[in-house]
Motif scaffolding. Structure first.
Motif, PDB file in Angstrom:
ATOM      1  N   THR A 204      -9.393  -0.477   5.349  1.00 32.85           N
ATOM      2  CA  THR A 204      -8.447   0.500   4.820  1.00 32.85           C
ATOM      3  C   THR A 204      -8.834   0.890   3.399  1.00 32.85           C
ATOM      4  O   THR A 204      -9.691   0.259   2.771  1.00 32.85           O
ATOM      5  CB  THR A 204      -7.008  -0.055   4.848  1.00 32.85           C
ATOM      6  N   SER A 205      -8.185   1.908   2.882  1.00 32.18           N
ATOM      7  CA  SER A 205      -8.403   2.379   1.515  1.00 32.18           C
ATOM      8  C   SER A 205      -7.039   2.624   0.874  1.00 32.18           C
ATOM      9  O   SER A 205      -6.020   2.589   1.561  1.00 32.18           O
ATOM     10  CB  SER A 205      -9.220   3.679   1.534  1.00 32.18           C
ATOM     11  N   PRO A 206      -7.005   2.938  -0.414  1.00 29.76           N
ATOM     12  CA  PRO A 206      -5.721   3.237  -1.054  1.00 29.76           C
ATOM     13  C   PRO A 206      -5.108   4.570  -0.610  1.00 29.76           C
ATOM     14  O   PRO A 206      -3.953   4.845  -0.917  1.00 29.76           O
ATOM     15  CB  PRO A 206      -6.044   3.266  -2.542  1.00 29.76           C
ATOM     16  N   ILE A 207      -5.877   5.391   0.102  1.00 23.13           N
ATOM     17  CA  ILE A 207      -5.363   6.670   0.610  1.00 23.13           C
ATOM     18  C   ILE A 207      -4.899   6.455   2.040  1.00 23.13           C
ATOM     19  O   ILE A 207      -5.677   6.037   2.896  1.00 23.13           O
ATOM     20  CB  ILE A 207      -6.431   7.780   0.534  1.00 23.13           C
ATOM     21  N   ASP A 208      -3.647   6.742   2.303  1.00 27.14           N
ATOM     22  CA  ASP A 208      -3.070   6.538   3.625  1.00 27.14           C
ATOM     23  C   ASP A 208      -3.874   7.276   4.696  1.00 27.14           C
ATOM     24  O   ASP A 208      -4.082   8.486   4.595  1.00 27.14           O
ATOM     25  CB  ASP A 208      -1.613   7.021   3.638  1.00 27.14           C
ATOM     26  N   GLY A 209      -4.341   6.539   5.691  1.00 26.54           N
ATOM     27  CA  GLY A 209      -5.070   7.116   6.814  1.00 26.54           C
ATOM     28  C   GLY A 209      -6.565   7.215   6.616  1.00 26.54           C
ATOM     29  O   GLY A 209      -7.302   7.410   7.575  1.00 26.54           O
ATOM     30  N   LEU A 210      -7.063   7.118   5.382  1.00 24.99           N
ATOM     31  CA  LEU A 210      -8.498   7.172   5.141  1.00 24.99           C
ATOM     32  C   LEU A 210      -9.055   5.772   5.327  1.00 24.99           C
ATOM     33  O   LEU A 210      -8.607   4.832   4.673  1.00 24.99           O
ATOM     34  CB  LEU A 210      -8.801   7.675   3.727  1.00 24.99           C
ATOM     35  N   VAL A 211     -10.004   5.635   6.246  1.00 19.84           N
ATOM     36  CA  VAL A 211     -10.592   4.327   6.521  1.00 19.84           C
ATOM     37  C   VAL A 211     -12.111   4.410   6.439  1.00 19.84           C
ATOM     38  O   VAL A 211     -12.713   5.454   6.673  1.00 19.84           O
ATOM     39  CB  VAL A 211     -10.168   3.757   7.898  1.00 19.84           C
ATOM     40  N   VAL A 212     -12.715   3.263   6.110  1.00 19.59           N
ATOM     41  CA  VAL A 212     -14.165   3.125   6.020  1.00 19.59           C
ATOM     42  C   VAL A 212     -14.596   2.218   7.154  1.00 19.59           C
ATOM     43  O   VAL A 212     -13.962   1.194   7.416  1.00 19.59           O
ATOM     44  CB  VAL A 212     -14.573   2.517   4.661  1.00 19.59           C
TER      45      VAL A 212
END
Length: 189
Positions: free
Chosen positions: A15-23
């Motif tokens: 996960t990332s700090p931006i909701d829905g953005l994943v690596v």
């Protein structure tokens, strides 16, 4: 084998700090001939929790020189980003209406990394190597009538630390002409 590529990683989602953005870590298999990866494999990736992208278009941006910088653009469709050759410094800014507006996330993408970018999140990248091929799947066709949101690459509020300073980078005047965050109308869905 190419330098910088992390070979043998298991497929994993972060996960990332931006909701829905994943690596995603992508398994890359290499030998004396080069390397191979499954860039998108629907069943495996959705079982990890990635939304079913349902790609309708595949785009490739070839970038001749290190420091080529593109963005920050938010579109009304999802993107699945990776690179075929080279590497990029990726930068994302949440430009959707809500509490996350203005949240920034950055990471380096090489062939062993992919990023899922939800609609409304501004996307930008800067090449870290010459001859970088940046590729992305989208789940809607490009349209001149679609609503887009743009942010200036040099915005002081989001303060992206570009590896190659923008005054030394290869970029378009159009990208530098986009508004600062205070003047951006958030995307609504």
């Amino acid at each position: 084998m190419s330098g910088g590529i992390r070979f043998g990683l298991p497929l994993a989602l972060h996960t990332s700090p931006i909701d829905g953005l994943v690596v995603l870590d992508l398994p890359v298999h290499g030998d004396n001939r080069g390397w191979f990866k499954e860039n998108w494999q629907r069943e495996k990736m959705t079982s990890l929790g990635l939304p079913d992208l349902g790609p309708v278009q595949n785009n490739i941006s070839f970038n001749k020189t290190r420091g080529t910088t593109r963005g920050i653009h938010a579109e009304p469709w999802d993107k699945y980003i990776s690179v075929a050759t080279g590497s990029v410094f990726g930068a994302w800014v949440d430009l959707r209406q809500g509490d996350g507006f203005g949240t920034v996330f950055t990471t380096v993408i090489d062939p062993s990394v992919a990023v899922f970018v939800p609609r409304g999140v501004g996307n930008a990248f800067q090449t870290l190597e010459d001859s970088t091929a940046y590729t992305y799947l989208v789940n809607e066709h490009w349209s001149p009538e679609a609503e887009y949101t743009f942010l200036n690459l040099a915005d002081e509020t989001v303060a992206i630390e570009w590896p190659v300073p923008l005054e030394q980078a290869e970029l378009s005047a159009k990208d530098l002409g986009h508004p600062r965050l205070a003047d951006v109308a958030p995307m609504r869905f």
